[in-house]
Scaffold this active site. Structure first.
Site, PDB file in Angstrom:
ATOM      1  N   GLY A   1      -5.343   9.411   3.050  1.00 48.51           N
ATOM      2  CA  GLY A   1      -4.086   9.814   3.702  1.00 48.51           C
ATOM      3  C   GLY A   1      -2.852   9.165   3.119  1.00 48.51           C
TER       4      GLY A   1
ATOM      5  N   LYS B   1       8.147   0.673   5.508  1.00 47.81           N
ATOM      6  CA  LYS B   1       7.034   1.499   5.020  1.00 47.81           C
ATOM      7  C   LYS B   1       5.720   0.946   5.502  1.00 47.81           C
ATOM      8  CE  LYS B   1       4.448  -0.032   2.512  1.00 47.81           C
ATOM      9  NZ  LYS B   1       3.526  -0.767   1.632  1.00 47.81           N
ATOM     10  N   THR B   2       4.804   1.716   5.918  1.00 49.87           N
ATOM     11  CA  THR B   2       3.380   1.409   6.057  1.00 49.87           C
ATOM     12  C   THR B   2       2.726   2.467   6.923  1.00 49.87           C
ATOM     13  OG1 THR B   2       1.635  -0.101   6.728  1.00 49.87           O
ATOM     14  CG2 THR B   2       3.648  -0.306   7.994  1.00 49.87           C
ATOM     15  N   ILE B   3       1.608   2.965   6.425  1.00 47.38           N
ATOM     16  CA  ILE B   3       0.862   3.940   7.234  1.00 47.38           C
ATOM     17  C   ILE B   3       0.353   3.282   8.507  1.00 47.38           C
ATOM     18  CG2 ILE B   3       0.104   5.359   5.270  1.00 47.38           C
ATOM     19  CD1 ILE B   3      -2.734   4.001   5.741  1.00 47.38           C
ATOM     20  N   ASP B   4       0.227   1.942   8.491  1.00 42.24           N
ATOM     21  CA  ASP B   4      -0.399   1.228   9.622  1.00 42.24           C
ATOM     22  C   ASP B   4       0.398   1.365  10.924  1.00 42.24           C
ATOM     23  OD1 ASP B   4      -1.996   0.457   7.578  1.00 42.24           O
ATOM     24  OD2 ASP B   4      -1.455  -1.658   7.620  1.00 42.24           O
TER      25      ASP B   4
ATOM     26  N   GLU C   1      -9.973  -0.380  11.537  1.00 39.04           N
ATOM     27  CA  GLU C   1     -10.569  -1.249  10.517  1.00 39.04           C
ATOM     28  C   GLU C   1     -10.412  -2.738  10.828  1.00 39.04           C
ATOM     29  OE1 GLU C   1      -9.015  -0.858   6.514  1.00 39.04           O
ATOM     30  OE2 GLU C   1      -7.018  -1.443   7.093  1.00 39.04           O
TER      31      GLU C   1
ATOM     32  N   ARG D   1       1.242  -5.764  -5.000  1.00 38.76           N
ATOM     33  CA  ARG D   1       1.276  -6.686  -3.860  1.00 38.76           C
ATOM     34  C   ARG D   1       1.704  -8.097  -4.243  1.00 38.76           C
ATOM     35  NH1 ARG D   1      -0.501  -4.464   0.738  1.00 38.76           N
ATOM     36  NH2 ARG D   1      -2.072  -2.815   0.686  1.00 38.76           N
TER      37      ARG D   1
ATOM     38  N   ASP E   1       5.144  -7.706   5.410  1.00 44.70           N
ATOM     39  CA  ASP E   1       5.159  -8.816   4.456  1.00 44.70           C
ATOM     40  C   ASP E   1       6.238  -8.614   3.384  1.00 44.70           C
ATOM     41  OD1 ASP E   1       3.137 -10.346   5.617  1.00 44.70           O
ATOM     42  OD2 ASP E   1       1.569  -9.191   4.621  1.00 44.70           O
TER      43      ASP E   1
ATOM     44  N   GLY F   1       0.819  -1.213   0.000  1.00 45.52           N
ATOM     45  CA  GLY F   1       0.000   0.000   0.000  1.00 45.52           C
ATOM     46  C   GLY F   1       0.855   1.265   0.000  1.00 45.52           C
TER      47      GLY F   1
ATOM     48  N   ARG G   1      -5.258  -1.838   8.941  1.00 49.05           N
ATOM     49  CA  ARG G   1      -5.249  -3.306   8.898  1.00 49.05           C
ATOM     50  C   ARG G   1      -5.495  -3.879  10.283  1.00 49.05           C
ATOM     51  NH1 ARG G   1      -3.604  -6.075   4.523  1.00 49.05           N
ATOM     52  NH2 ARG G   1      -2.009  -4.722   3.712  1.00 49.05           N
TER      53      ARG G   1
HETATM   54  P1  FBP Z   1       0.696  -2.010   3.633  1.00 53.08           P
HETATM   55  O1  FBP Z   1       0.636  -2.926   4.811  1.00 53.08           O
HETATM   56  O2  FBP Z   1       1.113  -2.676   2.384  1.00 53.08           O
HETATM   57  O3  FBP Z   1       1.511  -0.776   3.914  1.00 53.08           O
HETATM   58  O4  FBP Z   1      -0.781  -1.486   3.340  1.00 53.08           O
HETATM   59  C1  FBP Z   1      -1.475  -0.771   4.271  1.00 53.08           C
HETATM   60  C2  FBP Z   1      -2.927  -0.573   3.914  1.00 53.08           C
HETATM   61  O5  FBP Z   1      -3.165   0.791   3.634  1.00 53.08           O
HETATM   62  C3  FBP Z   1      -3.841  -1.051   5.043  1.00 53.08           C
HETATM   63  O6  FBP Z   1      -4.021  -0.049   6.018  1.00 53.08           O
HETATM   64  C4  FBP Z   1      -5.101  -1.409   4.310  1.00 53.08           C
HETATM   65  O7  FBP Z   1      -5.856  -2.364   5.008  1.00 53.08           O
HETATM   66  C5  FBP Z   1      -4.587  -1.961   3.017  1.00 53.08           C
HETATM   67  O8  FBP Z   1      -3.339  -1.337   2.794  1.00 53.08           O
HETATM   68  C6  FBP Z   1      -5.490  -1.698   1.849  1.00 53.08           C
HETATM   69  O9  FBP Z   1      -4.987  -2.372   0.744  1.00 53.08           O
HETATM   70  P2  FBP Z   1      -5.263  -1.973  -0.773  1.00 53.08           P
HETATM   71  O10 FBP Z   1      -4.425  -0.781  -1.072  1.00 53.08           O
HETATM   72  O11 FBP Z   1      -4.786  -3.150  -1.537  1.00 53.08           O
HETATM   73  O12 FBP Z   1      -6.710  -1.663  -0.912  1.00 53.08           O
END
Ligand code: FBP
Length: 548
Positions: free
Chosen positions: A422, A199-202, A308, A142, A173, A78, A249
């Site tokens: 965001g 990296k990850t906004i999570d 979420e 992905r 991952d 993401g 996530r």
């Molecule tokens: P990453 O773990 O790859 O950084 O993705 C984060 C995320 O934004 C989660 O918060 C969300 O559940 C998911 O990606 C949404 O995935 P997609 O972009 O495939 O709809």
């Protein structure tokens, strides 16, 4: 593409590198490391890259000099604000090592490596993307790099382009993939180093040694601005309850950070729900009681933040999802069946408890739980409309309470989901600096000749010039987890720690925020102005530093 006035002004921003990285560095080795759990199994799976020492860079006082190096870069998973700056920092770093170094970007994620889709990233291209949001410079994807034939196919193009180092910018991952690839290339003597960037906004790729993943800072500031705006609207009109689902996530870091910034009436933290073994009805009753108490004071309005991933943390739901994961992994043509056939099949093949829970869910939510997993086997929680499920159940509960005489108010819910808003925002000063330094530091790790490491910067609550640079062996973050029905080595996800200061601060205040409206309106991210407005890291990071 036409640029906005802010984009033009922002292009001139020069990210502030840590002092350590402003000249040549020497790599100081720490003690050998071990994985966070399942040491024996992981050691066997990573014989070449297990147990490596942590690396800390120190200024050597000399000029950087090295041979030209060809490097490949991949954006994985993401989007997260600041990804472009990682690539810009990497480009500047390898050019600093030698001006003849070259950077190749593989297109649309790890799939670009396997399918040999790439572009050379030249100075002209790089300059267009400095301090911008998005991943569009090379795109992201992905695809999971897990099969030997993918690694071998990738190696063909790396050899063809003379690439001796690959940087994978991704979440838990994708960095897991980076470590697997590093091990494989080392094992076959491919002569390709693999370096990861967090990296990850999570915000769930962090641990004792990685303080934060990039993008969390900007994304939570964007969501907090929006929540603040909604709170001001709701405080003005005094007639709606806003149910706001936030991306993230599994972990609730985003919801918690936004709660600390905006002080809503309710914020659910999934990790607490799990720890208290709560049911969906317990969560509903908790919210309904707050709605009723506020109504007693004439306040028929409020805000509820919902992570979420909540559904996955309700123990009965968690069991159901785990069983569904295994069942769906064994039923490849499931997606092609008619909805009724899917429902009957699921109910017939789950354990009795899970089948009862599944059958009791509103049909739409039950179906969402069986939709496609992502390539890593995760339920796509962003597709589950938890905010609607909760508000509907709260509404039903309030009707019961009204009948029993314990509620006398008006309940008009509205729903929001903040996630994609965001992920591609122009990075805050923190993320612009952090990302640029992560990329630049990755170049220094390449120059140090290591593989299977993650680029690391620490001391992040201090001004960026004081950050400490180095590298962390990725295998150190591993544990074994069940994925697609099989045990696999993966980076351990960081969930919200209930004993940690961020949660404790929230828990100490939430009853006050619930009944006495105490909203904070953070306003938009500022890029120019006083440091306390523009450069402040997240509250999560600030409070976590108090725990160190
Ligand atoms: P990453 O773990 O790859 O950084 O993705 C984060 C995320 O934004 C989660 O918060 C969300 O559940 C998911 O990606 C949404 O995935 P997609 O972009 O495939 O709809």
């Amino acid at each position: 593409m036409k640029k906005s006035a802010l984009q033009i002004a922002r292009a001139a921003y020069q990210p502030k590198l840590p002092v350590t990285l402003t000249g040549a560095v020497v790599a100081i080795e720490g003690e050998p490391t071990q994985s966070v759990a399942d040491q024996e199994e992981i050691k066997q799976l990573f014989p070449n890259t297990y147990g490596l020492p942590e690396l800390r860079f120190e200024k050597s006082g000399k000029q950087i000099a090295g041979k030209p190096v060809n490097v490949g870069v991949i954006l994985s998973g993401g989007q997260a604000p600041g990804g472009h700056n990682v690539i810009c920092g990497l480009f500047d770093g390898i050019k600093k090592i030698n001006k003849d170094s070259r950077l190749y970007g593989f297109l649309m994620g790890p799939g670009g490596l396997v399918d040999h889709n790439y572009i050379e990233l030249t100075a002209d291209i790089i300059d267009e993307y400095r301090n911008t949001g998005g991943f569009d410079i090379i795109g992201s994807g992905r695809t999971k790099l897990e099969k030997q034939e993918q690694f071998d196919k990738g190696l063909e193009i790396l050899k063809q382009l003379g690439i001796s180092a690959l940087v994978i910018i991704g979440g838990d991952d994708s960095n897991t993939n980076a470590a697997v690839l590093a091990e494989y290339y080392k094992n076959i003597g491919a002569g390709v180093q693999v370096i990861g960037c967090p990296k990850t906004i999570d915000g769930d790729l962090k641990n004792e040694v990685i303080e934060a993943s990039f993008g969390f800072d900007t994304a939570t500031k964007v969501y907090s601005e929006l929540i603040g705006n909604i709170q001001r609207d709701c405080f003005s009109a005094k007639k709606y309850w806003h149910f706001i689902k936030l991306m993230g996530r599994s972990a609730s870091h985003i919801a918690l950070e936004c709660a600390l910034q905006t002080q809503p009436n309710v914020c659910i933290v999934s990790e607490e729900v799990e720890a208290k073994n709560q049911t969906l009805q317990d969560v509903v009753n908790y919210i309904a009681d707050i709605v009723a108490k506020r109504a007693e004071n004439g306040n028929n309005f409020g805000t509820v933040l919902i992570p979420e991933g909540l559904i996955e943390f309700i123990p009965a739901m968690k069991n159901l999802i785990a069983e569904l994961n295994d069942l769906l992994a064994k039923t490849p043509d499931f997606a092609e069946w008619a909805p009724e056939k899917q429902r009957e099949f699921v109910i017939a093949n789950l354990s009795q408890n899970s089948a009862t829970v599944y059958a009791s869910l509103p049909a739409g939510v039950a179906r969402q739980l069986t939709l496609d997993r992502d390539p890593h086997g995760n339920v796509q929680v962003s597709l589950i409309e938890t905010e609607k499920l909760l508000s509907e159940m709260v509404g039903n509960r309030l009707k019961e309470m009204a009948k029993a005489g314990s509620y006398n108010g008006k309940f008009s819910p509205l729903h929001h989901f903040f996630g994609y808003e965001g992920r591609c925002a122009a990075p805050s000063n923190f993320d612009a600096d952090y990302c640029y330094a992560l990329g630049y530091n990755a170049a220094m790790l390449i120059n140090a000749g290591v593989t299977g490491y993650m680029s690391s910067l620490r001391n992040l609550t201090k001004p960026s010039v004081q950050w400490l640079a180095g590298g962390i062996p990725i295998s150190m973050m591993f544990n074994m987890e069940r994925r697609h029905g099989e045990m696999k080595p993966v980076i351990q996800k960081a969930l919200v720690r209930l004993e940690g200061t961020p949660f404790q601060r929230f828990a100490a205040k939430r009853d006050d925020w619930a009944l006495n409206t105490q909203y904070v309106f953070p306003g938009p991210i500022q890029y120019f102005g006083p440091a306390e407005v523009c450069d402040m890291p997240t509250k999560t990071l600030q409070y976590e530093h108090l725990d160190k």
